[in-house]
Design a protein around this motif. Structure first.
Motif, PDB file in Angstrom:
ATOM      1  N   LYS A 215      -2.252  16.369 -26.040  1.00  0.00           N
ATOM      2  CA  LYS A 215      -1.144  16.344 -26.532  1.00  0.00           C
ATOM      3  C   LYS A 215      -0.324  16.375 -27.791  1.00  0.00           C
ATOM      4  O   LYS A 215      -0.374  15.477 -27.641  1.00  0.00           O
ATOM      5  N   LEU A 216       0.889  16.864 -28.194  1.00  0.00           N
ATOM      6  CA  LEU A 216       1.104  17.407 -29.473  1.00  0.00           C
ATOM      7  C   LEU A 216       2.773  16.651 -29.119  1.00  0.00           C
ATOM      8  O   LEU A 216       4.011  17.052 -28.579  1.00  0.00           O
ATOM      9  N   LEU A 242      -0.869   5.684 -27.494  1.00  0.00           N
ATOM     10  CA  LEU A 242      -0.807   6.671 -27.066  1.00  0.00           C
ATOM     11  C   LEU A 242      -1.831   7.848 -27.486  1.00  0.00           C
ATOM     12  O   LEU A 242      -1.083   8.856 -27.347  1.00  0.00           O
ATOM     13  N   ALA A 243      -2.164   7.246 -28.152  1.00  0.00           N
ATOM     14  CA  ALA A 243      -3.513   7.743 -29.378  1.00  0.00           C
ATOM     15  C   ALA A 243      -5.031   8.807 -28.229  1.00  0.00           C
ATOM     16  O   ALA A 243      -4.983   9.484 -28.241  1.00  0.00           O
ATOM     17  N   SER A 244      -4.635   7.629 -26.766  1.00  0.00           N
ATOM     18  CA  SER A 244      -5.791   8.314 -25.875  1.00  0.00           C
ATOM     19  C   SER A 244      -4.999   9.571 -25.174  1.00  0.00           C
ATOM     20  O   SER A 244      -5.974  10.528 -25.218  1.00  0.00           O
ATOM     21  N   ASP A 245      -3.829  10.287 -25.366  1.00  0.00           N
ATOM     22  CA  ASP A 245      -4.059  11.097 -24.875  1.00  0.00           C
ATOM     23  C   ASP A 245      -2.817  11.706 -25.762  1.00  0.00           C
ATOM     24  O   ASP A 245      -2.711  13.592 -25.209  1.00  0.00           O
ATOM     25  N   TYR A 246      -2.659  11.327 -26.649  1.00  0.00           N
ATOM     26  CA  TYR A 246      -1.518  12.495 -27.578  1.00  0.00           C
ATOM     27  C   TYR A 246      -1.856  12.459 -29.331  1.00  0.00           C
ATOM     28  O   TYR A 246      -2.419  10.726 -29.686  1.00  0.00           O
ATOM     29  N   PHE A 269      -4.716  10.168 -35.817  1.00  0.00           N
ATOM     30  CA  PHE A 269      -3.325  10.157 -34.363  1.00  0.00           C
ATOM     31  C   PHE A 269      -2.419  10.554 -35.071  1.00  0.00           C
ATOM     32  O   PHE A 269      -1.188  11.501 -33.793  1.00  0.00           O
ATOM     33  N   ILE A 270      -1.657  10.464 -36.845  1.00  0.00           N
ATOM     34  CA  ILE A 270      -1.040  11.357 -36.532  1.00  0.00           C
ATOM     35  C   ILE A 270      -1.399  11.933 -38.134  1.00  0.00           C
ATOM     36  O   ILE A 270      -1.984  12.752 -38.724  1.00  0.00           O
ATOM     37  N   LYS A 347       5.212   7.396 -21.152  1.00  0.00           N
ATOM     38  CA  LYS A 347       4.402   7.004 -20.191  1.00  0.00           C
ATOM     39  C   LYS A 347       4.916   7.296 -18.537  1.00  0.00           C
ATOM     40  O   LYS A 347       4.319   7.928 -16.970  1.00  0.00           O
ATOM     41  N   GLU A 348       6.422   7.016 -18.481  1.00  0.00           N
ATOM     42  CA  GLU A 348       7.111   7.564 -17.097  1.00  0.00           C
ATOM     43  C   GLU A 348       7.267   8.647 -16.723  1.00  0.00           C
ATOM     44  O   GLU A 348       8.007   8.969 -15.423  1.00  0.00           O
ATOM     45  N   HIS A 349       6.937   9.085 -17.946  1.00  0.00           N
ATOM     46  CA  HIS A 349       7.471  10.435 -17.757  1.00  0.00           C
ATOM     47  C   HIS A 349       9.467  10.910 -16.772  1.00  0.00           C
ATOM     48  O   HIS A 349       9.861  12.076 -16.440  1.00  0.00           O
ATOM     49  N   ARG A 350      10.482  10.531 -17.501  1.00  0.00           N
ATOM     50  CA  ARG A 350      11.507   9.936 -17.691  1.00  0.00           C
ATOM     51  C   ARG A 350      12.183  11.311 -18.039  1.00  0.00           C
ATOM     52  O   ARG A 350      13.037  11.631 -18.999  1.00  0.00           O
ATOM     53  N   PHE A 351      12.430  12.356 -17.402  1.00  0.00           N
ATOM     54  CA  PHE A 351      12.933  13.962 -17.897  1.00  0.00           C
ATOM     55  C   PHE A 351      13.438  14.474 -16.639  1.00  0.00           C
ATOM     56  O   PHE A 351      12.901  14.617 -16.142  1.00  0.00           O
TER      57      PHE A 351
END
Length: 385
Positions: A215-216, A242-246, A269-270, A347-351
C-alpha cells in the motif's frame, strides 16, 4: 518600502502598456493566466474537444507552468516579468481578450481596467481551505495602506469566481470582500479526474508497478515560510514499523525539496513524490494520506480513503500563518502529534469513513465529474455576448 516602490513601478509601466493596447479591438479569445496547471489544463482540454475553434493564449507565472502549456502548441507568454517584450505581449492579450481566466492572486489586475464586455473569471487553485488568505491573512495587517488598497483593487476585478461548494463561497466572500453576485456554482474542473473510471484503472496498474503490491502512504505537508530544513516525520520509525506493508511517498514543495537529503530516496521504502506534476494523479494511487494544513484533503476525500493529520506545529502555525475556525473540528481524520502516534493510528486503522464522506459532500457540493464541461459552457456564453 523598496519592495512597494518596485511594485508601483511595475504596475505603472504595465498600466501604460495596457491602456495603449486597449486601442485594439476585442477578439473572441480566452486568455488563461496561470500559476498552476491542473484546472486550466482541464478547461483547455474540454475547449479543444468542442468543434468550435477558439483562440487561446496562456500567460504563465513561473517556468514550470510555461513549459507545461508550451506542449499544447498554443501561444505561451511569461507574466509578471520585467522583460519588456513579454510585458508588451501579455498586456496586448489581456487588453484584447473577451474572457480572462485566472487561478490565483495577480497584482497586474490592479493596473488593468478591462473594457465593459470583458469577463474575468477566478478559477482558484483549491477546493477548500484550512488556512486564511486574502483579506483574512494575518500578514495583511502588517502591510501598508497602499498595499491593502491594491489587494482590494485586484479582488474587485474578479467578475466571477468558480466554486465547488457553498462553504467555499462563504470563505471567498470574506477573503475577497465580494458579495454573492460574483459566484458561479460550476464545480472545480480538476476534480473531474476522480470520476474518470479509465484513469482510475490506469492508476491501479501504476500502483502495482510502483509498490510491488504494498500500500502507498503519501506524506504531503504544507509549504512553510521559511522552508523547513528537516522533516518532522521520523522516517526511521516509519520504516521500522510499516515497511513490510507500505511504501512512503514524500511530496514536498520545490523549495523544501532542496533542503532534504536526496539520499533518502535510495531506500526502497521511500519514493520521491515530486516526480508527479499533477498531484491529483498521485492521489489516485494513494491508499492513505498524511498531511497538515494543505488543501489536498478536500479533493482526496472524493476517493473516500483514509487520511491522518500531522500538524506538529499547530499552535505556532495558527498564530503566525492563520487557520480558519477550529482546525481540530474541521479535519475529517485523526490528528497525530508524533510519528509514533501516527504509526499506531495506521496500524489500528483509526478512521471514520462516514466523517470523510460528509466532509467530501460539504466541500465538493458542485464537483460531480462534469465541472470542466460546465465551465466551458459558461466561457462560450461569455464569448458570444
Amino acid at each position: 518600502m523598496v519592495k512597494e516602490l518596485l511594485i508601483d513601478g511595475y504596475l505603472f509601466l504595465f498600466k501604460v502598456l495596457f491602456n495603449v493596447c486597449k486601442f485594439f479591438s476585442l477578439k473572441e479569445k480566452v486568455v488563461f493566466v496561470c500559476s498552476y496547471t491542473d484546472n486550466s489544463q482541464y478547461v483547455y482540454d474540454e475547449l479543444t474537444r468542442r468543434e468550435e475553434k477558439t483562440d487561446v493564449v496562456f500567460l504563465c507565472r513561473g517556468k514550470a507552468a510555461c513549459d507545461h502549456f508550451a506542449e499544447t502548441g498554443e501561444r505561451v507568454v511569461p507574466i509578471e516579468t520585467m522583460r519588456v517584450g513579454a510585458m508588451v505581449r501579455s498586456a496586448y492579450h489581456l487588453a484584447t481578450a473577451k474572457v480572462i481566466v485566472i487561478d490565483n492572486y495577480f497584482g497586474f489586475l490592479a493596473a488593468a481596467a478591462f473594457k465593459k464586455p470583458v469577463v474575468c473569471i477566478q478559477l482558484w487553485h483549491a477546493c477548500g481551505a484550512f488556512k486564511t488568505f486574502g483579506l483574512e491573512d494575518h500578514s495583511v495587517a502588517l502591510r501598508t495602506v497602499r498595499a491593502r488598497k491594491r489587494f482590494l483593487n485586484v479582488y474587485r476585478h474578479f467578475d466571477k469566481i468558480v466554486v465547488g461548494s457553498d462553504a467555499m463561497q462563504e470563505i471567498f466572500k470574506q477573503s475577497f470582500g465580494l458579495d454573492e453576485s460574483h459566484f458561479i456554482h460550476l464545480g472545480i474542473p480538476r476534480t473531474d479526474l476522480f470520476f474518470d473510471l479509465n484513469r482510475e484503472k490506469q492508476a491501479e496498474k501504476s500502483l502495482h508497478r510502483l509498490s510491488s503490491g504494498k500500500k502507498l502512504l503519501l506524506y504531503a505537508p504544507t509549504f512553510r515560510d521559511p522552508p523547513m530544513h528537516q522533516l518532522a516525520l521520523n522516517l526511521e520509525v516509519m520504516k521500522k514499523e510499516l515497511a513490510s506493508d507500505y511504501v512512503l511517498i514524500l511530496r514536498l514543495h520545490p523549495l523544501e525539496q532542496k533542503e532534504v537529503d536526496r539520499t533518502i530516496f535510495r531506500d526502497p521504502f521511500i519514493m520521491d513524490g515530486s516526480k508527479w506534476e499533477n498531484v491529483n494523479e498521485l492521489l489516485l494511487i494513494t491508499d492513505l494520506l498524511i498531511t497538515d494544513y494543505s488543501s489536498i484533503p478536500f479533493e482526496f476525500a472524493l476517493l473516500k480513503r483514509p487520511m491522518i493529520f500531522f500538524p506538529y506545529d499547530l499552535h505556532h502555525y495558527e498564530k503566525s500563518r492563520g487557520l480558519r475556525e477550529n482546525y481540530t473540528d474541521m479535519v475529517p481524520g485523526p490528528i497525530a502529534s508524533s510519528t509514533q502516534e501516527l504509526v499506531h493510528m495506521i496500524k489500528e486503522h483509526r478512521f471514520d469513513e462516514q466523517k470523510t464522506a460528509q466532509f467530501s459532500e460539504y466541500w465538493n457540493q458542485y464537483s460531480k465529474g462534469q465541472s470542466s464541461r460546465h465551465v466551458v459552457d459558461y466561457l462560450f456564453d461569455c464569448l458570444r455576448k
